[in-house]
Design a protein around this motif. Structure first.
Motif, PDB file in Angstrom:
ATOM      1  N   LYS A 300      35.193  45.667  37.826  1.00 60.45           N
ATOM      2  CA  LYS A 300      35.899  46.811  37.262  1.00 60.45           C
ATOM      3  C   LYS A 300      37.173  46.309  36.616  1.00 60.45           C
ATOM      4  CE  LYS A 300      34.090  50.155  40.584  1.00 60.45           C
ATOM      5  NZ  LYS A 300      34.388  51.137  41.645  1.00 60.45           N
ATOM      6  N   GLY A 301      37.392  46.731  35.390  1.00 58.38           N
ATOM      7  CA  GLY A 301      38.563  46.251  34.692  1.00 58.38           C
ATOM      8  C   GLY A 301      38.974  47.185  33.577  1.00 58.38           C
ATOM      9  N   PHE A 317      38.776  43.144  38.108  1.00 50.20           N
ATOM     10  CA  PHE A 317      38.597  42.904  39.542  1.00 50.20           C
ATOM     11  C   PHE A 317      37.110  42.750  39.853  1.00 50.20           C
ATOM     12  CE2 PHE A 317      42.576  45.026  39.046  1.00 50.20           C
ATOM     13  CZ  PHE A 317      43.403  44.549  40.046  1.00 50.20           C
ATOM     14  N   SER A 319      34.444  42.253  43.117  1.00 51.82           N
ATOM     15  CA  SER A 319      34.295  42.328  44.574  1.00 51.82           C
ATOM     16  C   SER A 319      33.034  41.561  44.966  1.00 51.82           C
ATOM     17  CB  SER A 319      34.195  43.783  45.039  1.00 51.82           C
ATOM     18  OG  SER A 319      35.407  44.455  44.823  1.00 51.82           O
ATOM     19  N   THR A 355      42.316  37.792  36.121  1.00 52.75           N
ATOM     20  CA  THR A 355      41.174  38.123  36.968  1.00 52.75           C
ATOM     21  C   THR A 355      41.594  38.076  38.423  1.00 52.75           C
ATOM     22  OG1 THR A 355      39.640  37.121  35.399  1.00 52.75           O
ATOM     23  CG2 THR A 355      38.822  37.486  37.622  1.00 52.75           C
ATOM     24  N   ASP A 379      34.017  46.328  50.424  1.00 54.43           N
ATOM     25  CA  ASP A 379      34.960  47.010  49.539  1.00 54.43           C
ATOM     26  C   ASP A 379      34.669  48.490  49.589  1.00 54.43           C
ATOM     27  OD1 ASP A 379      35.781  46.936  45.998  1.00 54.43           O
ATOM     28  OD2 ASP A 379      36.858  47.704  47.700  1.00 54.43           O
ATOM     29  N   ARG A 471      39.441  46.458  47.132  1.00 54.92           N
ATOM     30  CA  ARG A 471      39.978  46.803  45.821  1.00 54.92           C
ATOM     31  C   ARG A 471      40.872  48.032  45.870  1.00 54.92           C
ATOM     32  NH1 ARG A 471      35.441  46.092  41.932  1.00 54.92           N
ATOM     33  NH2 ARG A 471      34.583  47.867  43.057  1.00 54.92           N
ATOM     34  N   LYS A 472      40.552  48.979  46.734  1.00 57.77           N
ATOM     35  CA  LYS A 472      41.352  50.204  46.794  1.00 57.77           C
ATOM     36  C   LYS A 472      42.785  49.926  47.218  1.00 57.77           C
ATOM     37  CE  LYS A 472      37.341  53.090  47.870  1.00 57.77           C
ATOM     38  NZ  LYS A 472      36.660  53.895  48.895  1.00 57.77           N
ATOM     39  N   ARG A 475      44.144  46.643  44.159  1.00 58.56           N
ATOM     40  CA  ARG A 475      44.310  46.981  42.750  1.00 58.56           C
ATOM     41  C   ARG A 475      45.638  47.671  42.457  1.00 58.56           C
ATOM     42  NH1 ARG A 475      39.692  49.156  38.558  1.00 58.56           N
ATOM     43  NH2 ARG A 475      40.993  49.017  36.695  1.00 58.56           N
ATOM     44  N   ASP A 479      48.119  46.179  39.746  1.00 62.77           N
ATOM     45  CA  ASP A 479      48.420  47.039  38.605  1.00 62.77           C
ATOM     46  C   ASP A 479      49.923  47.287  38.470  1.00 62.77           C
ATOM     47  OD1 ASP A 479      45.816  47.284  37.782  1.00 62.77           O
ATOM     48  OD2 ASP A 479      45.503  49.302  38.571  1.00 62.77           O
TER      49      ASP A 479
END
Length: 487
Positions: A300-301, A317, A319, A355, A379, A471-472, A475, A479
């Motif tokens: 996801k990006g 990102f 996973s 990345t 994830d 990731r939650k 990220r 960010d």
């Protein structure tokens, strides 16, 4: 009439395609492996018929310059089962409620990446979709680049995602369905539904049923295959409605969908638990994937805006449910830099500037102290129920306590590169800024990887044991660092 129009278009545009558009009432059980369904004919069933015909109609209409007729329904670029089921369901619903405004579901993944999620492949086979994904529209099949197509469309609907990726920012946002955090994007979208359920398919299914039940009886047909695809997504996300992650809304909507499905004579909770188990087993069938596949499987990006004196950054990102040591072991040369060369080749293709690969795995320490690693889908599954043999960040992990237990571990891999938007000095600066954000996080308490000496410039790996630290969690930290870079 709508379906007849689609079928005529499909015949005209895709006459050579091997799928059948004959309607079928044949029903099959939920199969335990893809190979078990090899005897199912291509494109059996009303939902596959509609999907294939809609795809042909869409491609024909876009070629004629009629993009303004169309609504695209799309999930996130990770392309999990929830995004896929939600997108197809809402597109089917929209196209039947108002045939003058056709809609199609779009998978924001290339066709050659679809089978990197074996649970998706299995779920599609079980609802009798065409093999080879002939009846699905993927990102790389768009006849016009997404950024050019976006402003030409009637609009887009976002499912399982709170805002569009950069390619679709100029599209009109008609509706949003998401079970994550509301980012206040497109406040005038309607319906605009944000609710913390286990699955976005729950929200789409609820809205669809609410609207269908207010239509005149027999207004349009809900194919059981579509209902079962939605139920499959809810099942895997809620762990068969058995877990604490299953909300009352998930359970109630699942019961409404279940009553209309081909499974209605079975026990709902038993069936949903069986489906979840089968899909979970399929999801773990990843041993055949190489490093490039693992990076692409759950990627996801998007573009992150930076301060005015800095270039915007394409940040992505990945996973991956394996440790870096395991991944290095499946590279041709079995070296750390061989892994980073593969990572560079893949991310250069998509013009990524930075990345973050998030690895999650379980380390088993035997009674004799011998360590064995195993994969951990940690994830989207990070809220999985603990078992008594596992430790997480709340435990004091002493050498004695580690023996005979499974310890959840995570790794964060950061790379920045000057290939596209960044100079060498800017890539160094961005790398240092993100690194400082990760290392200073009190939540993560990240430590340098034991193989740090094998890393090159603008490469770093950290380890941590925050069980819910996928990731939650990561990220937003990254960010925020990019958005405040240099301030």
């Amino acid at each position: 009439m709508y379906t007849q129009h689609l079928i005529l278009a499909a015949l005209a545009v895709a006459a050579s395609s091997p799928f059948s558009i004959a309607a079928s009432t044949h029903q099959v059980p939920f199969l335990a492996s893809p190979s078990a369904s090899s005897s199912i004919p291509a494109g059996v069933g009303h939902f596959s018929e509609w999907s294939a015909a809609t795809k042909a109609y869409f491609l024909e209409d876009i070629a004629k310059g009629n993009a303004a007729n169309w609504t695209l329904v799309m999930g996130n670029e990770g392309g999990d089962l929830d995004s896929m089921a939600s997108a197809f369901t809402w597109a089917y619903h929209l196209g039947h409620v108002d045939p003058s405004k056709p809609a199609i579901g779009l998978l924001q993944t290339p066709e050659d990446a679809l089978d990197l999620r074996p649970e998706n492949k299995l779920a599609l086979e079980n609802v009798k979709m065409s093999p080879g994904h002939q009846d699905l529209l993927t990102f790389d099949e768009l006849p016009i680049p997404a950024a050019e197509l976006a402003p030409l469309l009637r609009g887009i609907v976002l499912v399982d995602h709170p805002q569009p990726v950069a390619d679709w920012e100029n599209a009109t946002i008609l509706s949003i369905f998401d079970h994550h955090v509301d980012r206040d994007y497109a406040p005038h979208a309607s319906p605009r539904i944000f609710l913390p359920t286990a699955s976005c398919s729950t929200l789409v299914g609820r809205q669809m049923l609410n609207e269908v039940e207010n239509l005149p009886e027999g207004e349009y047909h809900l194919p059981h295959e579509l209902l079962e695809l939605l139920l499959s997504a809810i099942a895997i996300d809620s762990k068969g409605l058995q877990s604490k992650v299953a909300t009352p809304t998930d359970k109630f909507v699942a019961s409404r969908l279940f009553r209309r499905s081909a499974w209605r004579d079975e026990s709902m909770y038993d069936k949903m638990e069986d489906i979840a188990d089968v899909l979970k087993d399929a999801k773990k069938d990843l041993d055949h994937l190489n490093v490039r596949d693992l990076l692409r499987r759950d990627w996801k990006g998007g573009i992150v805006e930076t301060p005015e004196d800095k270039p915007d950054i394409h940040l992505g990102f990945a996973s991956i449910p394996y440790s870096l040591s395991y991944q290095i072991g499946i590279t041709p040369n079995q070296t750390t830099q061989n892994w980073f060369a593969i990572e560079r080749n893949w991310t250069s293709e998509i013009h990524a500037d930075a990345t973050v690969a998030l690895n999650s795995f379980k380390r088993y320490v035997g009674k004799d102290g011998e360590e064995v690693e195993e994969m951990w889908l940690g994830d989207e599954d990070e809220d999985e129920d603990e078992d008594e043999d596992e430790l997480d960040e709340a435990d004091v992990i002493s050498p004695l306590k580690r023996k005979g237990r499974k310890i959840k571990e995570r790794q964060i891999i950061l790379v920045t590169r000057p290939d596209h938007r960044l100079s060498e000095s800017l890539a160094d600066s961005l790398f240092a800024h993100i690194s400082e954000a990760i290392e200073s996080s009190d939540v993560l308490n990240a430590k340098p990887w034991h193989g740090k000496a094998t890393l090159g410039p603008r490469q770093m790996v950290w380890t941590h044991t925050v069980a819910n630290g996928g990731r939650k969690l990561i990220r937003p930290i990254v960010d925020d660092a990019v958005e405040k870079w240099g301030l």
